[in-house]
Design a protein around this motif. Sequence first.
Motif, short mmCIF file in Angstrom:
data_model
loop_
_atom_site.label_atom_id
_atom_site.label_comp_id
_atom_site.label_asym_id
_atom_site.label_seq_id
_atom_site.Cartn_x
_atom_site.Cartn_y
_atom_site.Cartn_z
N LYS A 89 64.50 28.77 47.72
CA LYS A 89 63.11 28.84 47.28
C LYS A 89 62.30 29.79 48.17
N TYR A 90 62.43 29.62 49.49
CA TYR A 90 61.68 30.50 50.39
C TYR A 90 62.18 31.94 50.31
N ARG A 91 63.49 32.11 50.12
CA ARG A 91 64.04 33.46 50.00
C ARG A 91 63.49 34.15 48.75
N ASN A 92 63.40 33.43 47.64
CA ASN A 92 62.85 34.01 46.41
C ASN A 92 61.38 34.36 46.58
N ARG A 93 60.64 33.50 47.27
CA ARG A 93 59.22 33.80 47.50
C ARG A 93 59.06 35.05 48.37
N HIS A 94 59.88 35.13 49.41
CA HIS A 94 59.80 36.31 50.28
C HIS A 94 60.13 37.57 49.50
N ASN A 95 61.18 37.53 48.69
CA ASN A 95 61.57 38.70 47.92
C ASN A 95 60.47 39.09 46.92
N LEU A 96 59.83 38.08 46.31
CA LEU A 96 58.77 38.37 45.33
C LEU A 96 57.60 39.07 46.00
N PHE A 97 57.11 38.52 47.11
CA PHE A 97 55.96 39.14 47.77
C PHE A 97 56.33 40.48 48.41
N GLN A 98 57.56 40.58 48.92
CA GLN A 98 57.99 41.86 49.50
C GLN A 98 58.09 42.92 48.42
N LEU A 99 58.60 42.55 47.25
CA LEU A 99 58.66 43.50 46.14
C LEU A 99 57.26 43.89 45.69
N THR A 100 56.34 42.93 45.71
CA THR A 100 54.95 43.24 45.36
C THR A 100 54.36 44.26 46.32
N VAL A 101 54.67 44.09 47.61
CA VAL A 101 54.16 45.04 48.61
C VAL A 101 54.75 46.44 48.38
N ILE A 102 56.05 46.51 48.12
CA ILE A 102 56.71 47.81 47.95
C ILE A 102 56.19 48.52 46.69
N TRP A 111 39.40 52.44 40.54
CA TRP A 111 39.30 50.98 40.52
C TRP A 111 40.69 50.34 40.51
N LEU A 112 41.62 50.95 39.79
CA LEU A 112 42.99 50.45 39.79
C LEU A 112 43.60 50.53 41.18
N ALA A 113 43.33 51.62 41.89
CA ALA A 113 43.85 51.78 43.25
C ALA A 113 43.27 50.72 44.18
N VAL A 114 41.98 50.42 44.00
CA VAL A 114 41.36 49.38 44.83
C VAL A 114 42.00 48.02 44.56
N GLY A 115 42.22 47.70 43.28
CA GLY A 115 42.83 46.43 42.95
C GLY A 115 44.26 46.31 43.47
N LEU A 116 45.03 47.37 43.32
CA LEU A 116 46.40 47.35 43.83
C LEU A 116 46.44 47.25 45.35
N SER A 117 45.53 47.94 46.00
CA SER A 117 45.47 47.86 47.47
C SER A 117 45.15 46.44 47.93
N ALA A 118 44.26 45.77 47.21
CA ALA A 118 43.94 44.39 47.55
C ALA A 118 45.14 43.47 47.36
N ILE A 119 45.88 43.68 46.27
CA ILE A 119 47.07 42.86 46.02
C ILE A 119 48.11 43.07 47.11
N VAL A 120 48.30 44.32 47.52
CA VAL A 120 49.27 44.62 48.58
C VAL A 120 48.87 43.96 49.89
N SER A 121 47.60 44.04 50.22
CA SER A 121 47.12 43.44 51.48
C SER A 121 47.27 41.92 51.45
N ILE A 122 46.93 41.31 50.32
CA ILE A 122 47.06 39.86 50.20
C ILE A 122 48.52 39.43 50.32
N SER A 123 49.42 40.15 49.64
CA SER A 123 50.85 39.81 49.70
C SER A 123 51.40 39.96 51.10
N ALA A 124 51.01 41.04 51.79
CA ALA A 124 51.47 41.23 53.17
C ALA A 124 50.95 40.13 54.08
N GLY A 125 49.70 39.71 53.87
CA GLY A 125 49.16 38.62 54.67
C GLY A 125 49.87 37.30 54.42
#
Length: 269
Positions: A140-153, A174-188
């Motif tokens: 479960k934790y491995r799948n979560r890590h892979n999901l968020f890591q893939l989101t970041v990449i 605006w799309l770039a701003v939204g994607l940047s926010a998603i990347v930052s949230i996933s990395a956090g």
Amino acid sequence: MATSTSTVLSIDQGIIEWESAIAQGKFVKRLAFLWMTAGNLAVASGIVAGNLFIDSSAGLGALNVWGNVGFLASLIASSIVWYRCRSNVIEGSVERLKLEAERNALQAAETTSPNTSSAFYFYRESVPGFRDDYRRSAEKYRNRHNLFQLTVIVGSILTSVSTTASAEQGVWSWLAVGLSAIVSISAGIIAYFKFRERSLNLQQTADAIDLEIQAYALRIRRYRDLPPDQAATLFAEEIERLREEQRKKELQLEQPPEAAPQQRPPLSN
């Protein structure tokens, strides 16, 4: 004895059938969840993209109506399928646990000897459950890590593309701003919850417990030439030691870095 053996075999067959049904239910549940999230998100993105890039004079109102109806129907259908699959998996897990408890009771009545207490027998039968729980949690934790890591990449790549395209059309900024926010949230989230470290610790504990189960069953390594009562005591102590180490690892991951004890060299006189 033959009747009891046939009963245990029939129970094992029932457990295998339920495990197959549970595995199939989990697979369909994952597909339903993917449909409920990514599929509906793709439909919503298509509706938004149509409103942004299609000329309003080309019958956009009718397209919006049918698009919204399709999105709502897809969302409701996917939620219903996911909930039914979840209920079926829970029901199958309960039935499997009932059969396992019945099998353990029958085997305990047959195999308990004067040198091995019934309490230890039930404990020994529960140890594979500890191992499987650790492995499921690790997955479960491995799948979560892979999901968020893939989101970041993927998000980082799409952010760069959107930033480059924003020079031509304002919507891309605006799309770039939204994607940047998603990347930052996933990395956090990755840095805070430490999914990879949790998965690694759980998998190591599960593998260590599995090695102890095999060593005890084959009477090798530390269990070689030991009487049954001493082997049972040593087995239980080792399993509890591994579980205690896993609990300590979990507590260490919960502590912030600044809360970790820092060892300083003693001052010399």
